[in-house]
Design an enzyme around this catalytic site. Structure first.
Site, PDB file in Angstrom:
ATOM      1  CG  ASN A  24     -10.121   5.998   5.051  1.00  0.00           C
ATOM      2  OD1 ASN A  24      -9.294   6.054   5.724  1.00  0.00           O
ATOM      3  ND2 ASN A  24      -9.805   5.939   3.593  1.00  0.00           N
ATOM      4  NE  ARG A  93      -7.266  15.829   5.027  1.00  0.00           N
ATOM      5  CZ  ARG A  93      -7.407  17.205   4.544  1.00  0.00           C
ATOM      6  NH1 ARG A  93      -6.393  18.175   4.904  1.00  0.00           N
ATOM      7  NH2 ARG A  93      -8.340  17.596   4.207  1.00  0.00           N
ATOM      8  CG  ASP A 117      -4.892  21.627   4.987  1.00  0.00           C
ATOM      9  OD1 ASP A 117      -4.463  21.527   3.886  1.00  0.00           O
ATOM     10  OD2 ASP A 117      -5.408  20.359   5.702  1.00  0.00           O
TER      11      ASP A 117
END
Ligand code: UD1
Length: 417
Positions: A24, A93, A117
């Site tokens: 991340n 994502r 989304d």
């Protein structure tokens, strides 16, 4: 590569693991390289599928991406393509992290909406609202977010309703080249966000307040490429810490930063483990069946939602009853359904899971639904009677380089077949 892990339960994990660079963090650093023309170098890059996906995305945007061992260089041209295509965005994502940098540099960007989304709905509304406050005009067309700021972005005060990691990152990477000062209130404080901010500062950005709830960004005219090392992966380190606690093992987690895991390690100690810091990491040793612990996930420095499957797995075989509350992602209890197949006694009500610990789970075929759920099921397989098959192993590859190899080195009976 084959698609399932086969685990024979019953071994105590013992030995040493090395924590790779953080997924991340590295994905955001790679996306932020788009902000400066020239060659950015990122070190300590983990060997995971998501890095390949981000490399492919940057290549399609016009960059030249090269990887040699754990070092990635990204050569960013003067002219970039404006469009991040659906086939890549849907796979990962974090592709959404190119939105801020491309808008800042090109003044127009088209990024496919990740599945599920829609503008204004949960998921990207904080990103969109924040960028609009910076002066962007944004609309949705044929499944793409089209953001434009023909006269450039202008600094503004943005208050996030929730300290979203992705929104904080997109706003920071957009505001860094905006005219004037931007403040982000209720900003995410995750180490990954701090690391990204430090990288932007190394590129010539002016960002203050990193790691606090208020980040102040003074826009600069341009950024220069930089060299930056990826943070150690606190979620992988935390996974190994729980693996030790769950299997009554003893694991030395080299390169793990215990300061990034304060609350999870407190919970592991509460469960009965001994945690000690070492010269280059920390060690978790557990000599007994864990005690059940109550946990509520929260944004950093709270208990990370990404570690939730591991604490649930630990509680499933712990002494006593516990409640785990999920406050960050609604859908994250999907994993519990698979754990039930292994005989766990868990009742989910809204965002609470009540867990009654039993001594042993019972091996069965189960399915990984995401990275952490997949890793959690593998750990559950280690404390299950007989054989557990975890299908869709590719999810695990997205976040854990050489997971099976590391487990084998620690004594686990695991194969891919
Ligand atoms: C990142 C991490 C993920 C981690 C999460 C929380 C990456 C690639 N992923 O995800 O592993 O679990 O942080 O620590 O870094 N939300 C909205 N509107 C928005 C943005 C978010 O409603 O515009 C909601 C989300 O649906 C979710 C919550 O806010 O319920 C947190 O999301 P966020 O912090 O943005 O997570 P990500 O950046 O997607």
């Amino acid at each position: 590569m084959s698609e399932r892990f086969r685990i024979v339960g019953g071994t105590r994990l013992q030995g040493e693991v090395i924590v790779p660079g953080a997924k991340n963090s590295v994905l955001k650093l790679m996306a932020a390289s788009l902000l400066a023309e020239g060659k950015t170098t990122i070190t300590s890059v983990p060997d995971i599928l998501d890095v390949e996906i981000m490399s492919e995305l940057l290549t399609r945007l016009g960059c030249k991406v090269e990887r040699i061992s754990d070092l990635v260089t990204i050569d960013v041209p003067e002219k970039l393509n404006v469009r991040a295509e659906y086939d890549l965005v849907r796979k990962m994502r974090a592709s959404i992290n190119v939105l801020g940098p491309l808008l800042a540099r090109l003044k127009i960007v088209e990024v496919a909406l990740p599945g599920g989304d829609a503008i204004g709905s949960r998921g990207l509304d904080y990103h969109i609202k924040g960028l609009e406050l910076l002066g962007a005009k944004i609309h949705l067309e044929h499944g793409y977010i089209i953001a434009e700021a023909p006269n450039g972005l202008v600094g503004a005060n943005v208050t996030l309703d929730f300290p979203s990691v992705g929104a904080t990152e997109n706003l920071m990477t957009a505001a860094v080249l905006a005219e004037g000062v931007t403040t982000i209130d209720n900003a995410a404080r995750e180490p990954d966000v701090v690391d990204l901010g430090e990288f932007l500062n190394a590129m010539g950005g002016k960002i203050e307040g990193l790691g606090s709830p208020t980040i102040k960004i003074t826009g600069v005219k341009e950024l220069k490429p930089a060299t930056h090392s990826t943070l150690p992966d606190r979620i992988v380190a935390g996974t190994w810490a729980f693996a030790a606690a769950i299997t009554q093992g003893d694991i030395t987690i080299k390169g793990g930063n215990p300061e990034h895991l304060e609350l999870p390690l407190e919970k592991i100690v509460e469960a009965g483990a001994v945690v000690t810091t070492t010269a280059d990491g920390f060690r978790v040793k557990m000599d007994r069946r864990p005690n059940a612990v109550d946990v509520a996930t929260l944004p950093y420095p709270g208990f990370a939602t990404d570690l939730q499957p591991f604490v649930i797995t630990m509680n499933a075989i712990a002494q006593g009853n516990s409640i785990v509350t999920e406050n960050v992602f609604e859908g994250r209890f999907m994993f519990v359904n698979e754990l039930l197949r292994l005989g766990a006694e868990i009742h989910v009500d809204g965002h609470h899971a009540s867990i009654h610990g039993i001594e042993k789970l019972s091996g069965a075929p189960v399915q990984a639904t995401d990275i952490r759920a997949g890793a959690g099921l593998v750990l559950a397989g280690l404390v299950s009677d007989g054989v557990t098959i975890v299908e869709d192993a590719f999810h695990i590859d997205r976040g854990y380089p050489g997971f099976a190899e590391d487990l084998i080195a620690l004594g686990a009976k695991i194969t891919r077949d």
